[in-house]
Design a protein around this motif. Structure first.
Motif, mmCIF file in Angstrom:
data_model
loop_
_atom_site.group_PDB
_atom_site.id
_atom_site.type_symbol
_atom_site.label_atom_id
_atom_site.label_comp_id
_atom_site.label_asym_id
_atom_site.label_seq_id
_atom_site.Cartn_x
_atom_site.Cartn_y
_atom_site.Cartn_z
ATOM 1 N N PHE A 172 4.740 -4.864 -12.893
ATOM 2 C CA PHE A 172 5.478 -3.828 -12.162
ATOM 3 C C PHE A 172 4.566 -3.080 -11.213
ATOM 4 O O PHE A 172 3.526 -2.561 -11.620
ATOM 5 C CB PHE A 172 6.087 -2.839 -13.170
ATOM 6 N N ARG A 173 4.944 -3.055 -9.952
ATOM 7 C CA ARG A 173 4.172 -2.276 -8.971
ATOM 8 C C ARG A 173 5.138 -1.660 -7.979
ATOM 9 O O ARG A 173 6.036 -2.342 -7.490
ATOM 10 C CB ARG A 173 3.173 -3.169 -8.213
ATOM 11 N N TYR A 174 4.900 -0.388 -7.679
ATOM 12 C CA TYR A 174 5.754 0.294 -6.722
ATOM 13 C C TYR A 174 5.275 -0.061 -5.324
ATOM 14 O O TYR A 174 4.353 0.540 -4.792
ATOM 15 C CB TYR A 174 5.710 1.809 -6.958
ATOM 16 N N GLU A 175 5.878 -1.113 -4.750
ATOM 17 C CA GLU A 175 5.469 -1.582 -3.430
ATOM 18 C C GLU A 175 6.701 -1.696 -2.554
ATOM 19 O O GLU A 175 7.822 -1.684 -3.045
ATOM 20 C CB GLU A 175 4.838 -2.975 -3.541
ATOM 21 N N ARG A 176 6.487 -1.865 -1.248
ATOM 22 C CA ARG A 176 7.627 -2.042 -0.363
ATOM 23 C C ARG A 176 8.157 -3.473 -0.522
ATOM 24 O O ARG A 176 7.439 -4.426 -0.235
ATOM 25 C CB ARG A 176 7.219 -1.792 1.097
ATOM 26 N N ARG B 142 7.219 -10.156 -2.310
ATOM 27 C CA ARG B 142 6.653 -8.894 -2.803
ATOM 28 C C ARG B 142 7.770 -8.067 -3.420
ATOM 29 O O ARG B 142 8.706 -7.667 -2.737
ATOM 30 C CB ARG B 142 5.974 -8.130 -1.665
ATOM 31 N N GLN B 143 7.684 -7.856 -4.705
ATOM 32 C CA GLN B 143 8.727 -7.134 -5.425
ATOM 33 C C GLN B 143 8.132 -6.027 -6.279
ATOM 34 O O GLN B 143 6.917 -5.936 -6.416
ATOM 35 C CB GLN B 143 9.467 -8.109 -6.346
ATOM 36 N N ARG B 144 9.012 -5.232 -6.863
ATOM 37 C CA ARG B 144 8.548 -4.163 -7.753
ATOM 38 C C ARG B 144 8.464 -4.650 -9.189
ATOM 39 O O ARG B 144 7.605 -4.220 -9.938
ATOM 40 C CB ARG B 144 9.468 -2.953 -7.604
ATOM 41 N N VAL C 263 -12.302 -9.889 -0.715
ATOM 42 C CA VAL C 263 -12.586 -8.950 -1.804
ATOM 43 C C VAL C 263 -11.271 -8.828 -2.546
ATOM 44 O O VAL C 263 -10.229 -9.101 -2.003
ATOM 45 C CB VAL C 263 -13.013 -7.563 -1.269
ATOM 46 N N ARG C 264 -11.297 -8.465 -3.772
ATOM 47 C CA ARG C 264 -10.047 -8.385 -4.508
ATOM 48 C C ARG C 264 -9.631 -6.925 -4.643
ATOM 49 O O ARG C 264 -10.441 -6.020 -4.537
ATOM 50 C CB ARG C 264 -10.207 -9.051 -5.881
ATOM 51 N N GLY C 265 -8.363 -6.725 -4.931
ATOM 52 C CA GLY C 265 -7.817 -5.372 -4.962
ATOM 53 C C GLY C 265 -8.132 -4.580 -6.227
ATOM 54 O O GLY C 265 -7.829 -3.405 -6.309
#
Ligand code: ATP
Ligand code: MG
Length: 428
Positions: free
Chosen positions: A112-116, A121-123, A257-259
């Motif tokens: 779960f990630r709060y992204e656009r 790309r999903q939440r 580089v990684r996030g």
């Protein structure tokens, strides 16, 4: 009032798509099983602290993408944004290191990630990942990467590229970080707002910026590979050489580089040309500091995660969804026939045939149409006459050949029946 819909950034995976998901899982499961990986399942929510410490507070994931909330006991919890932190927590909590040797683990599930939200790309999205804990050997890096490539290849994917880099150890990175800050600071005005913001907090992430102005500035930026200590350099050479030996092709990308903050040495991504802006299907690397960071004994580790939504998008480009076929579609009409059909369906299933039973009670014509649409290999027909004599009509849908057969006989020789089904499936 309108009907309730799924939340933005979440998706239902409907039956026409689940067959692709099952295929991915079963291919991955068997390849990982052959390499002695064992599955681990950890909770979907954890203490917020785990991710803040594990992933790093200066990362986008922790800084702005986490789904965190207070539970009724006023504890701060977070829906997991990735799998590694939870696996490492479990590894420490259950003392898996005490077994010695190397632990090869894999997992799959929602993240779960709060992204656009946008294509790929999903939440709520899904990952399938591995963690290899307890080996500093460069062979562990090479093996993990080769297995990711094997899974993607076994699924029929082509046009994938492996981008590879080393970000060295903590000291190497510290030196590089300073060099990058020194180089970028006079260029601040030319950077995008996000990158300016990262300059003090997380300068390495600037390398990842897609902004054209920032990219232009980065052309002359110092190269991380020139800041690796001799030992880190040797290690990177070894990983490259092993990949060469395995025939795994890669491109060095010194900007990769990684996030997440926990990576050390090897980092890599497997990217596709066919995914537009969200090109990375699989990402990972080595994270030798994470286990101690989370309170465990010093343990070298390497892992990766595949984004399953992106993988499924690629598979659908190859092959539009496959209908799962049943062996038999069973039609019946009339009270006695319908009761016998129910029993016959159960007996066939117990003999490991797949059977779809028509429950409509409608005219035979309509049931036959549904049989054709079902994709079944054969249709079984039970009417009053068949019920009377305990027989059934067996109609092979590809050829239209039809014979009457006693129900007992149909069930008496499953091997022959199975062979007939396979023959019909293979006939063009
Ligand atoms: P990105 O640069 O695409 O945001 P990331 O660096 O945040 O990726 P990781 O945390 O390394 O990605 O996750 C591994 C993989 O999981 C990604 O390569 C991608 O395939 C998938 N993934 C990450 N975030 C999402 C998301 N919001 N929706 C769908 N898939 C995702
Ligand atoms: Mg991201």
């Amino acid at each position: 009032m309108g009907s309730i819909q799924a939340l933005r950034g979440t998706r239902d995976i409907l039956p026409e798509e689940t067959s692709s998901w099952q295929r991915v899982e079963s291919v991955a499961r068997s390849i990982l099983g052959r390499a002695a990986y064992q599955e681990i399942r950890t909770p979907i929510f954890e203490q917020t602290d785990l991710f803040e410490r594990g992933i790093g507070e200066a990362t986008d994931v922790v800084g702005k993408e986490m789904y965190s909330f207070k539970d009724r006991g006023d504890r701060s919890l977070t829906l997991r944004p990735e799998g590694t932190a939870g696996v490492v927590r479990a590894f420490i909590e259950h003392g898996l290191y005490a077994q010695g040797g190397v632990q090869r683990l894999w997992y799959t599930g929602p993240m779960f990630r709060y992204e656009r939200p946008q294509a790929g790309r999903q939440r709520q999205f899904h990952q399938l990942g591995v963690e290899v804990l307890g080996s500093v050997d460069p062979r562990a890096d090479a093996e993990a990467i080769a297995i990711a490539a094997d899974i993607l290849r076994a699924l029929g994917l082509k046009d994938l590229h492996l981008a590879l880099n080393s970000i060295g150890n903590t000291d190497d990175r510290q030196a590089y970080r300073q060099a990058l800050i020194d180089y970028l600071t006079p260029h601040q005005a030319e950077l995008d707002a996000d990158s300016r913001d990262r300059l003090s907090r997380n300068p390495l992430r600037i390398l990842d910026s897609k902004d054209v102005g920032t990219q232009a500035v980065l052309q002359q930026a110092p190269n991380i590979l020139e800041y690796l200590s001799p030992a880190s350099q040797t290690r990177f050479e070894q990983v490259k050489k092993l990949l060469d030996t395995l025939g795994v092709t890669y491109q060095i990308d010194a900007r990769l580089v990684r996030g997440l903050d926990y990576y050390t040495h090897t980092v890599f991504e497997i990217q596709s040309d066919n995914l537009g802006a969200q090109a990375t299907v699989c990402a990972g690397g080595r994270y030798d500091g994470l286990v101690t960071e989370l309170g465990g004994p010093a343990t070298a580790a390497v892992g990766w995660a595949i984004g399953l939504e992106r993988l499924i998008l690629l598979l659908q480009q190859l092959q539009p969804s496959m209908v799962t076929k049943v062996d038999f579609y069973l039609v019946s009409r009339g009270e006695a026939a319908e009761a016998q059909a129910l029993v016959l369906a159960q007996k066939l299933r117990q003999a490991e045939f797949s059977v779809e039973l028509d429950l409509s009670g409608s005219a035979f014509g309509k049931q036959f149409k549904r049989a054709d649409r079902s994709g079944a290999v054969a249709c079984l027909i039970l009417g009053d006459a068949e019920a009377e004599t305990q027989t059934v009509q067996l109609k092979w849908l590809k050829t239209g050949d039809q014979t009457a057969i006693a129900q007992a006989e149909l069930l008496s020789d499953p091997d022959t029946l199975r062979q007939q089904i396979i023959r019909s499936l293979n006939a063009s």
